[in-house]
Design a protein around this motif. Structure first.
Motif, PDB file in Angstrom:
ATOM      1  N   THR A  68      38.272  21.691  37.506  1.00  0.00           N
ATOM      2  CA  THR A  68      39.359  21.170  38.699  1.00  0.00           C
ATOM      3  C   THR A  68      40.815  20.936  37.974  1.00  0.00           C
ATOM      4  OG1 THR A  68      38.537  19.035  38.222  1.00  0.00           O
ATOM      5  CG2 THR A  68      37.289  20.405  39.963  1.00  0.00           C
ATOM      6  N   GLY A  69      41.473  20.462  38.885  1.00  0.00           N
ATOM      7  CA  GLY A  69      42.788  20.183  38.265  1.00  0.00           C
ATOM      8  C   GLY A  69      43.690  20.857  37.320  1.00  0.00           C
ATOM      9  N   VAL A 111      43.061  27.757  33.427  1.00  0.00           N
ATOM     10  CA  VAL A 111      41.875  28.742  33.228  1.00  0.00           C
ATOM     11  C   VAL A 111      42.609  30.175  34.173  1.00  0.00           C
ATOM     12  CG1 VAL A 111      39.633  29.639  33.880  1.00  0.00           C
ATOM     13  CG2 VAL A 111      40.263  27.353  32.665  1.00  0.00           C
ATOM     14  N   ALA A 112      42.885  29.778  35.564  1.00  0.00           N
ATOM     15  CA  ALA A 112      43.269  30.726  36.244  1.00  0.00           C
ATOM     16  C   ALA A 112      44.314  31.625  35.787  1.00  0.00           C
ATOM     17  CB  ALA A 112      43.641  30.293  37.716  1.00  0.00           C
ATOM     18  N   LYS A 113      45.349  30.934  35.164  1.00  0.00           N
ATOM     19  CA  LYS A 113      46.479  31.318  34.552  1.00  0.00           C
ATOM     20  C   LYS A 113      46.085  32.568  33.385  1.00  0.00           C
ATOM     21  CE  LYS A 113      50.210  28.271  36.048  1.00  0.00           C
ATOM     22  NZ  LYS A 113      51.370  27.352  35.645  1.00  0.00           N
ATOM     23  N   LEU A 114      45.337  31.775  32.456  1.00  0.00           N
ATOM     24  CA  LEU A 114      44.825  32.483  31.252  1.00  0.00           C
ATOM     25  C   LEU A 114      44.070  33.855  31.737  1.00  0.00           C
ATOM     26  CD1 LEU A 114      44.023  33.069  28.474  1.00  0.00           C
ATOM     27  CD2 LEU A 114      42.050  31.508  28.700  1.00  0.00           C
ATOM     28  N   LEU A 115      43.276  33.779  32.716  1.00  0.00           N
ATOM     29  CA  LEU A 115      42.608  34.883  33.082  1.00  0.00           C
ATOM     30  C   LEU A 115      43.437  36.096  33.905  1.00  0.00           C
ATOM     31  CD1 LEU A 115      39.250  33.387  34.944  1.00  0.00           C
ATOM     32  CD2 LEU A 115      39.547  34.214  32.669  1.00  0.00           C
ATOM     33  N   ASP A 168      46.022  46.793  27.239  1.00  0.00           N
ATOM     34  CA  ASP A 168      44.879  47.216  26.647  1.00  0.00           C
ATOM     35  C   ASP A 168      43.551  46.761  27.000  1.00  0.00           C
ATOM     36  OD1 ASP A 168      46.374  48.700  24.761  1.00  0.00           O
ATOM     37  OD2 ASP A 168      46.649  47.254  23.448  1.00  0.00           O
ATOM     38  N   VAL A 169      43.555  45.731  27.904  1.00  0.00           N
ATOM     39  CA  VAL A 169      42.433  44.961  28.500  1.00  0.00           C
ATOM     40  C   VAL A 169      41.868  45.450  29.529  1.00  0.00           C
ATOM     41  CG1 VAL A 169      41.504  43.009  29.855  1.00  0.00           C
ATOM     42  CG2 VAL A 169      43.144  42.567  27.694  1.00  0.00           C
ATOM     43  N   GLN A 170      40.611  45.987  29.596  1.00  0.00           N
ATOM     44  CA  GLN A 170      39.712  46.738  30.516  1.00  0.00           C
ATOM     45  C   GLN A 170      39.135  45.769  31.649  1.00  0.00           C
ATOM     46  OE1 GLN A 170      41.055  49.829  30.384  1.00  0.00           O
ATOM     47  NE2 GLN A 170      38.897  50.464  31.203  1.00  0.00           N
ATOM     48  N   GLU A 171      38.461  44.563  31.074  1.00  0.00           N
ATOM     49  CA  GLU A 171      37.672  43.698  31.989  1.00  0.00           C
ATOM     50  C   GLU A 171      37.803  42.210  31.199  1.00  0.00           C
ATOM     51  OE1 GLU A 171      36.542  44.394  34.893  1.00  0.00           O
ATOM     52  OE2 GLU A 171      36.352  46.304  34.811  1.00  0.00           O
ATOM     53  N   VAL A 172      37.886  41.143  32.242  1.00  0.00           N
ATOM     54  CA  VAL A 172      37.863  40.006  31.719  1.00  0.00           C
ATOM     55  C   VAL A 172      36.738  39.114  32.295  1.00  0.00           C
ATOM     56  CG1 VAL A 172      39.087  37.689  31.568  1.00  0.00           C
ATOM     57  CG2 VAL A 172      40.214  39.850  31.425  1.00  0.00           C
ATOM     58  N   TYR A 173      35.981  38.568  31.585  1.00  0.00           N
ATOM     59  CA  TYR A 173      34.914  37.743  32.123  1.00  0.00           C
ATOM     60  C   TYR A 173      34.712  36.274  31.884  1.00  0.00           C
ATOM     61  CZ  TYR A 173      32.854  42.712  32.515  1.00  0.00           C
ATOM     62  OH  TYR A 173      32.544  43.929  32.596  1.00  0.00           O
ATOM     63  N   SER A 174      34.267  35.509  32.593  1.00  0.00           N
ATOM     64  CA  SER A 174      34.510  34.014  32.032  1.00  0.00           C
ATOM     65  C   SER A 174      33.083  33.318  33.036  1.00  0.00           C
ATOM     66  CB  SER A 174      35.683  33.443  32.631  1.00  0.00           C
ATOM     67  OG  SER A 174      35.589  33.003  33.986  1.00  0.00           O
ATOM     68  N   ASN A 175      32.838  31.925  32.488  1.00  0.00           N
ATOM     69  CA  ASN A 175      31.865  31.582  33.439  1.00  0.00           C
ATOM     70  C   ASN A 175      32.509  30.465  33.789  1.00  0.00           C
ATOM     71  OD1 ASN A 175      32.381  29.602  31.363  1.00  0.00           O
ATOM     72  ND2 ASN A 175      30.309  29.248  30.578  1.00  0.00           N
ATOM     73  N   ALA A 176      33.708  30.448  34.345  1.00  0.00           N
ATOM     74  CA  ALA A 176      34.310  29.457  35.183  1.00  0.00           C
ATOM     75  C   ALA A 176      34.020  29.372  36.606  1.00  0.00           C
ATOM     76  CB  ALA A 176      36.016  29.648  35.014  1.00  0.00           C
ATOM     77  N   GLU A 177      33.812  28.248  37.217  1.00  0.00           N
ATOM     78  CA  GLU A 177      33.800  28.329  38.907  1.00  0.00           C
ATOM     79  C   GLU A 177      34.901  27.345  39.298  1.00  0.00           C
ATOM     80  OE1 GLU A 177      30.873  25.757  41.822  1.00  0.00           O
ATOM     81  OE2 GLU A 177      29.832  26.419  39.943  1.00  0.00           O
ATOM     82  N   LEU A 178      35.956  28.351  39.861  1.00  0.00           N
ATOM     83  CA  LEU A 178      37.326  27.611  39.959  1.00  0.00           C
ATOM     84  C   LEU A 178      37.234  27.189  41.482  1.00  0.00           C
ATOM     85  CD1 LEU A 178      39.546  30.307  38.242  1.00  0.00           C
ATOM     86  CD2 LEU A 178      39.234  28.172  37.590  1.00  0.00           C
ATOM     87  N   PRO A 179      38.433  26.163  41.946  1.00  0.00           N
ATOM     88  CA  PRO A 179      38.173  25.886  43.438  1.00  0.00           C
ATOM     89  C   PRO A 179      38.695  27.331  44.214  1.00  0.00           C
ATOM     90  CG  PRO A 179      39.308  24.307  41.748  1.00  0.00           C
ATOM     91  CD  PRO A 179      38.826  25.404  41.082  1.00  0.00           C
ATOM     92  N   VAL A 180      38.360  27.045  45.468  1.00  0.00           N
ATOM     93  CA  VAL A 180      38.499  28.288  46.371  1.00  0.00           C
ATOM     94  C   VAL A 180      40.054  28.039  46.617  1.00  0.00           C
ATOM     95  CG1 VAL A 180      37.966  29.394  48.382  1.00  0.00           C
ATOM     96  CG2 VAL A 180      36.163  28.308  46.945  1.00  0.00           C
TER      97      VAL A 180
END
Length: 239
Positions: A208-209, A215-219, A227-239
């Motif tokens: 949060t916060g 995290v959202a900006k990084l993704l 060169d990036v095909q896919e990005v995966y994370s285990n983040a649960e971001l606020p809706v």
């Protein structure tokens, strides 16, 4: 009151986004054909890549050229590389790339991480937190009978799990069973919203916060890299 972007500007941005998507899809088609053969019937990865391209309205002749080029003598030296790291809040991130210049690619990925307060890790530092799975999502509303039909068809075809909640049904499969499960669900005749094979985290981390914003900006920054095909994370971001 200020005016928003002009129609021409919005169209230009849309065309650029579509162009980036097509580039990534063509790379995936080419790599799938190069590593598994040019026949979709016997190459599940290629079949899925072609399906994604068709869903994105890529012309069939463009797809066919990508397959032929990959299978021919003129195939390029593009290679697949995975980078792993951490974002703010302890969030794990995996970045799958296709590149003909790993030196350039790792520099761009490292810069994206550091720009948002994250750090690039070593191979295996976060991949153990993920597993490769197929995911198929359908909108079912409050139709309990449809949910039951989807459940039965998916499990009979070898799905690992079926979750129905909030008007949607999510079907989880192993990569090897993905094509069979997708075909079984398509046979029911109900439209599929999403079908993909990718990395899914075993657990998620709620952020949060300021951490959530970083995290959202990084993704977003990683996904925008050529060169990036896919990005995966285990983040649960606020809706």
């Amino acid at each position: 009151m200020g005016r928003g972007p002009s129609i021409a500007a919005r169209k230009g941005a849309s065309d650029a986004q579509r162009g980036r998507l097509f580039t990534k899809l063509i790379r995936e088609i080419s790599m799938a054909a190069r590593t598994g053969g040019a026949e979709p019937d016997t190459n599940g990865r290629l079949s899925l890549a072609i399906s994604k391209a068709l869903q994105a309205n890529m012309p069939k002749d463009t797809i066919e050229r990508a397959v032929k080029r990959a299978a021919g003598e003129g195939a390029d030296a593009t290679q697949e590389i995975r980078y792993e790291g951490y974002a703010p809040g302890g969030v794990a991130v995996m970045v799958d790339c296709m590149t003909d210049n790993p030196t350039r690619t790792v520099a761009e990925v490292r810069h994206a991480f550091s720009k948002q307060g994250g750090s690039l890790g070593t191979t295996g530092s976060v991949s153990y937190l993920f597993s490769e799975q197929g995911q198929i999502v359908l909108e079912t509303g409050d139709d309990a009978a449809l949910e039951e039909r989807l459940l039965e068809a998916a499990l009979d075809a070898g799905a690992d799990d079926v979750i129905s909640e909030d008007g949607y049904t999510e079907v989880v499969t192993t990569p090897t069973q993905f094509t069979a499960v997708q075909a079984a669900l398509e046979a029911i005749g109900h439209p599929i919203l999403e079908a993909s094979v990718g990395q899914r985290p075993a657990t998620t981390i709620a952020v949060t916060g300021d951490d959530a914003e970083a995290v959202a900006k990084l993704l977003e920054r990683l996904e925008a890299l050529d060169d990036v095909q896919e990005v995966y994370s285990n983040a649960e971001l606020p809706v």
